[in-house]
Scaffold this motif. Structure first.
Motif, mmCIF file in Angstrom:
data_model
loop_
_atom_site.group_PDB
_atom_site.id
_atom_site.type_symbol
_atom_site.label_atom_id
_atom_site.label_comp_id
_atom_site.label_asym_id
_atom_site.label_seq_id
_atom_site.Cartn_x
_atom_site.Cartn_y
_atom_site.Cartn_z
ATOM 1 N N PHE B 12 -12.418 -4.286 -7.045
ATOM 2 C CA PHE B 12 -11.078 -4.375 -7.620
ATOM 3 C C PHE B 12 -10.165 -3.307 -7.002
ATOM 4 O O PHE B 12 -9.028 -3.588 -6.628
ATOM 5 C CB PHE B 12 -11.183 -4.157 -9.131
ATOM 6 N N GLU B 13 -10.688 -2.097 -6.868
ATOM 7 C CA GLU B 13 -9.902 -1.010 -6.295
ATOM 8 C C GLU B 13 -9.635 -1.232 -4.814
ATOM 9 O O GLU B 13 -8.539 -0.952 -4.324
ATOM 10 C CB GLU B 13 -10.624 0.330 -6.498
ATOM 11 N N MET B 14 -10.633 -1.738 -4.112
ATOM 12 C CA MET B 14 -10.443 -1.975 -2.684
ATOM 13 C C MET B 14 -9.441 -3.108 -2.447
ATOM 14 O O MET B 14 -8.691 -3.086 -1.487
ATOM 15 C CB MET B 14 -11.776 -2.294 -1.985
ATOM 16 N N THR B 15 -9.444 -4.088 -3.347
ATOM 17 C CA THR B 15 -8.471 -5.169 -3.226
ATOM 18 C C THR B 15 -7.063 -4.610 -3.307
ATOM 19 O O THR B 15 -6.178 -5.002 -2.558
ATOM 20 C CB THR B 15 -8.651 -6.202 -4.367
ATOM 21 N N ARG B 16 -6.884 -3.666 -4.230
ATOM 22 C CA ARG B 16 -5.583 -3.030 -4.359
ATOM 23 C C ARG B 16 -5.206 -2.342 -3.039
ATOM 24 O O ARG B 16 -4.084 -2.459 -2.561
ATOM 25 C CB ARG B 16 -5.626 -1.994 -5.484
ATOM 26 N N THR B 17 -6.176 -1.657 -2.459
ATOM 27 C CA THR B 17 -5.930 -0.968 -1.192
ATOM 28 C C THR B 17 -5.502 -1.941 -0.100
ATOM 29 O O THR B 17 -4.532 -1.716 0.605
ATOM 30 C CB THR B 17 -7.206 -0.240 -0.729
ATOM 31 N N PHE B 18 -6.240 -3.043 -0.016
ATOM 32 C CA PHE B 18 -5.930 -3.973 1.071
ATOM 33 C C PHE B 18 -4.623 -4.711 0.835
ATOM 34 O O PHE B 18 -3.962 -5.126 1.772
ATOM 35 C CB PHE B 18 -7.094 -4.948 1.286
ATOM 36 N N ARG B 19 -4.255 -4.838 -0.450
ATOM 37 C CA ARG B 19 -2.979 -5.480 -0.741
ATOM 38 C C ARG B 19 -1.827 -4.604 -0.258
ATOM 39 O O ARG B 19 -0.798 -5.090 0.186
ATOM 40 C CB ARG B 19 -2.868 -5.726 -2.247
ATOM 41 N N THR B 20 -2.037 -3.303 -0.365
ATOM 42 C CA THR B 20 -0.991 -2.371 0.048
ATOM 43 C C THR B 20 -1.383 -1.705 1.367
ATOM 44 O O THR B 20 -1.073 -0.554 1.616
ATOM 45 C CB THR B 20 -0.775 -1.301 -1.024
ATOM 46 N N LEU B 21 -2.083 -2.494 2.196
ATOM 47 C CA LEU B 21 -2.649 -1.967 3.433
ATOM 48 C C LEU B 21 -1.614 -1.264 4.291
ATOM 49 O O LEU B 21 -1.834 -0.163 4.792
ATOM 50 C CB LEU B 21 -3.282 -3.129 4.214
ATOM 51 N N LEU B 22 -0.479 -1.944 4.419
ATOM 52 C CA LEU B 22 0.535 -1.431 5.330
ATOM 53 C C LEU B 22 0.943 -0.019 4.942
ATOM 54 O O LEU B 22 0.881 0.903 5.749
ATOM 55 C CB LEU B 22 1.741 -2.370 5.300
ATOM 56 N N GLN B 23 1.310 0.121 3.649
ATOM 57 C CA GLN B 23 1.783 1.451 3.257
ATOM 58 C C GLN B 23 0.662 2.472 3.212
ATOM 59 O O GLN B 23 0.872 3.638 3.488
ATOM 60 C CB GLN B 23 2.537 1.400 1.934
ATOM 61 N N SER B 24 -0.562 2.015 2.889
ATOM 62 C CA SER B 24 -1.629 3.023 2.794
ATOM 63 C C SER B 24 -2.108 3.476 4.165
ATOM 64 O O SER B 24 -2.564 4.594 4.313
ATOM 65 C CB SER B 24 -2.818 2.544 1.955
ATOM 66 N N LEU B 25 -2.029 2.601 5.144
ATOM 67 C CA LEU B 25 -2.573 2.996 6.439
ATOM 68 C C LEU B 25 -1.503 3.325 7.479
ATOM 69 O O LEU B 25 -1.707 4.183 8.327
ATOM 70 C CB LEU B 25 -3.516 1.917 6.968
ATOM 71 N N VAL B 26 -0.391 2.640 7.380
ATOM 72 C CA VAL B 26 0.623 2.850 8.405
ATOM 73 C C VAL B 26 1.294 4.217 8.263
ATOM 74 O O VAL B 26 1.498 4.919 9.254
ATOM 75 C CB VAL B 26 1.681 1.724 8.368
ATOM 76 N N SER B 27 1.573 4.599 7.002
ATOM 77 C CA SER B 27 2.287 5.866 6.858
ATOM 78 C C SER B 27 1.498 7.075 7.368
ATOM 79 O O SER B 27 2.077 7.925 8.054
ATOM 80 C CB SER B 27 2.770 6.060 5.423
ATOM 81 N N PRO B 28 0.183 7.166 7.126
ATOM 82 C CA PRO B 28 -0.526 8.303 7.736
ATOM 83 C C PRO B 28 -0.504 8.250 9.262
ATOM 84 O O PRO B 28 -0.430 9.304 9.917
ATOM 85 C CB PRO B 28 -1.957 8.181 7.207
ATOM 86 N N VAL B 29 -0.547 7.044 9.811
ATOM 87 C CA VAL B 29 -0.531 6.936 11.278
ATOM 88 C C VAL B 29 0.797 7.459 11.814
ATOM 89 O O VAL B 29 0.838 8.245 12.774
ATOM 90 C CB VAL B 29 -0.754 5.471 11.724
ATOM 91 N N ILE B 30 1.870 7.060 11.168
ATOM 92 C CA ILE B 30 3.189 7.504 11.638
ATOM 93 C C ILE B 30 3.318 9.015 11.501
ATOM 94 O O ILE B 30 3.721 9.707 12.443
ATOM 95 C CB ILE B 30 4.309 6.792 10.848
ATOM 96 N N SER B 31 2.941 9.540 10.339
ATOM 97 C CA SER B 31 3.131 10.986 10.166
ATOM 98 C C SER B 31 2.233 11.779 11.119
ATOM 99 O O SER B 31 2.638 12.816 11.646
ATOM 100 C CB SER B 31 2.923 11.405 8.715
#
Ligand code: ATP
Ligand code: MG
Lengths: 306, 253
Positions: B12-31
């Motif tokens: 359930f928690e991982m589903t949440r992560t993958f739903r918000t994949l872009l913001q959870s993974l893209v922002s650390p990459v950019i910063s």
């Protein structure tokens, strides 16, 4: 028969000092439908929450299927399903996901066919991939029911299952509840709709201010507490009740076109025969007779007011 | 053990992560990319090597730790705070799950997410600087231990927090300074002696130092000390959580 739930002298005093449940004892039998009635703040939700493990009792104990709800919580909770009063759900999840989550949480392996059956029964199958926030209130209520049923509980608590639900769905829900009873599920529901208790319950408990005031078979309750009213329609208008009939406490209604008489059904002598004889003696002729039983609602208001 | 429940929470928690994949993974990459452009390339080109490691490469382990620490805390804190906030925690409280199973599910998911972010930053770093890892197994061990222990810490914050402000307070006030002063961008040995001593009270120093050792084979503090420090921190978090559940702190009424 052994009770499936046995509540012994439980109390709950919140940190605010609010005594929500006071020295409450009750045995609930396997396979029955018990309706708990009580005004807002009576302690119904608090009571249910203590049985389900959401709130800890201040004192006293509850056993479910012979196990203590605190010590053996895994054994007791795995057979209980709860439909909470509040519509709390994760808005961004799909209906299917939250229901699968519930099943897993209660220790059951995934079973697509079973979930499909429940969703179909609740007319939710078409909505399975819709996110919760896109569902209407009644549908959310059904999702909550599906979550509670997802792990095949043998005891089901329904905390005001039909609050804010239209007539159609309410009837559906009653049908579902009756069907579950047939499968041997014990059902405890709280409600403000007295006709609901009247419609489906086997027993009725009335709670007020954290105390159990009455617990009775529904039929007995209606019989014992219920007054019946006999309405006698007259052929011709009368101005007043003749003095010869004063002992019956009759009331004149419909502008003198009818008379009403109250009596207790469970009493040996209802007095109807003698009333009819005396009416004839007084020269009053009858057109029609009608009897009416007090509803649970009236009984309820009567008990709570005392 | 209710394994199905652990699995359900985790999924359930991982589903949440993958739903918000872009913001959870893209922002650390950019910063991270920004850090590399500013510190690695622009400033780094004028910096001396630190223990024979070019500055651009030197900051990689520190940057990964910086992000992984803060992400672990905020993911785990949010993961358990959110059900508390909206009330779905009641379902978990009424389920046949032990505190231990709840912790594994939530902390496991939060740690997995921050591990993924750590790996992504590591890959991103390759586009900017040349890095090699001398002790890859230790690198993974450090990464896992850090993700898990700080997710545990975040879980504690999530349970303790009564509102969103408190949820952000500790990461903001405590963790960010500790991480910046923990040697993400410099070697502790570059500090004046007094501040070096002060630094050794900062637990993050041990983490970054150990992690950096797994990359370059050299570090500010001995690797054994680093491992001890992180295990100590994990035990502290586990003990606190144990206490919290034992006394039903702020979850159950
Ligand atoms: N968390 C809480 N903290 C303090 N008091 C509480 C809490 N929850 C309930 N109460 C109080 O306990 C009493 C019983 O509340 P409860 O929710 O059990 O009533 P209820 O019978 O379910 O009412 P309703 O029909 O409105 O749902 C109320 O006076 C309520 O204010
Ligand atoms: Mg209630």
């Amino acid at each position: 028969m052994n009770p499936i739930i046995s509540i012994k002298n439980i109390n709950k005093t919140f940190s605010t000092g609010e005594e929500a449940v006071k020295d409450f004892s009750l045995d609930i039998m396997k396979g029955e439908i018990l309706a708990l009635l009580g005004p807002n703040g009576a302690g119904k939700t608090t009571l249910i929450s203590m049985i389900c493990g959401i709130i800890e009792p201040s004192s006293g104990s509850v056993s479910v299927n012979g196990f203590d709800v605190v010590k053996d919580y895994k054994k007791t909770r795995s057979i209980i399903g709860l439909v909470p009063q509040e519509l709390v759900l994760e808005s961004f999840e799909t209906a299917m996901n939250t229901i699968q989550f519930s099943r897993g949480l209660f220790g059951k392996k995934r079973d697509h066919e079973f979930i499909k059956k429940i969703l179909t029964q609740l007319s939710l199958w078409d909505k399975r991939n819709t996110t919760i926030m896109e569902l209407s209130g009644g549908m959310k209520r059904r999702v909550l029911i599906a979550k509670a049923l997802s792990h095949e509980p043998s005891i089901l608590f329904l905390d005001e299952p039909t609050a804010g639900v239209d007539v159609e769905l309410r009837k559906d829900m009653w049908a579902i509840i009756k069907n579950l009873k047939k499968q041997g599920v014990t059902i405890i529901l709280t409600t403000h709709y007295i006709e609901e208790a009247e419609e489906i319950a086997d027993r009725v408990g009335i709670i007020n201010k954290g105390e159990l005031l009455v617990i009775e078979e529904k039929r007995n309750l209606l019989n014992k507490m219920g007054t019946k009213t006999l309405t006698i329609e007259l052929n011709s208008k009368i101005k007043s009740i003749p003095n010869s009939l004063s002992s019956y406490n009759l009331q004149l209604a419909s502008k003198g076109m009818s008379i009403t008489y109250n009596y207790k059904k469970q009493e040996e002598k209802t007095g109807i025969t003698s009333l009819l004889v005396d009416l004839k003696k007084a020269g009053i002729t009858l057109k029609d007779l009608d009897t009416n039983q007090t509803s649970l609602e009236e009984i309820f208001v009567d008990i709570v007011r005392k | 053990m209710n394994f199905e429940a652990i699995k359900a929470i985790y999924i359930f928690e991982m589903t949440r992560t993958f739903r918000t994949l872009l913001q959870s993974l893209v922002s650390p990459v950019i910063s991270t990319s920004l850090y590399f452009i500013v510190f690695g390339t622009a400033i780094g080109s004028r910096m001396e090597d630190i223990s024979e490691v070019p500055y651009g490469a030197f900051i990689v382990p520190g940057l990964i730790m910086l992000t992984v620490l803060t992400q672990s805390i905020s993911n785990a804190a949010f993961g358990i705070y959110f059900p508390k906030f909206i009330g779905t925690i009641n379902e978990i409280l009424s389920a046949p799950v032990s505190a231990f199973e709840i912790v594994i599910g939530y902390v496991g998911a939060a740690a997995t997410k921050s591990m993924m972010i750590g790996i992504i930053i590591f890959i991103t770093a390759h586009f900017f600087v040349e890095i090699s890892v001398e002790h890859p197994v230790w690198m993974v061990v450090f990464l896992v231990l850090t993700c898990v222990s700080f997710s545990l810490f975040g879980f504690i914050i999530g349970i303790w927090a009564k509102n969103f402000e408190q949820l952000n307070l500790i990461p903001m006030l405590v963790i960010t300074p500790l991480v910046f002063l923990g040697g993400s961008f410099y070697s502790i040995s570059m500090l004046p002696e007094f501040w070096q001593k002060v630094s050794f009270f900062n637990p993050v120093v041990y983490l970054i130092s150990g992690f950096r050792w797994s990359f370059f084979g050299s570090s500010d503090v001995a690797i054994e000390v680093s491992i001890m420090a992180i295990l100590l921190f994990s035990s502290f978090c586990l003990y606190t959580i144990y206490q919290i559940f034992k006394f039903g702190y702020k979850i159950k009424q």
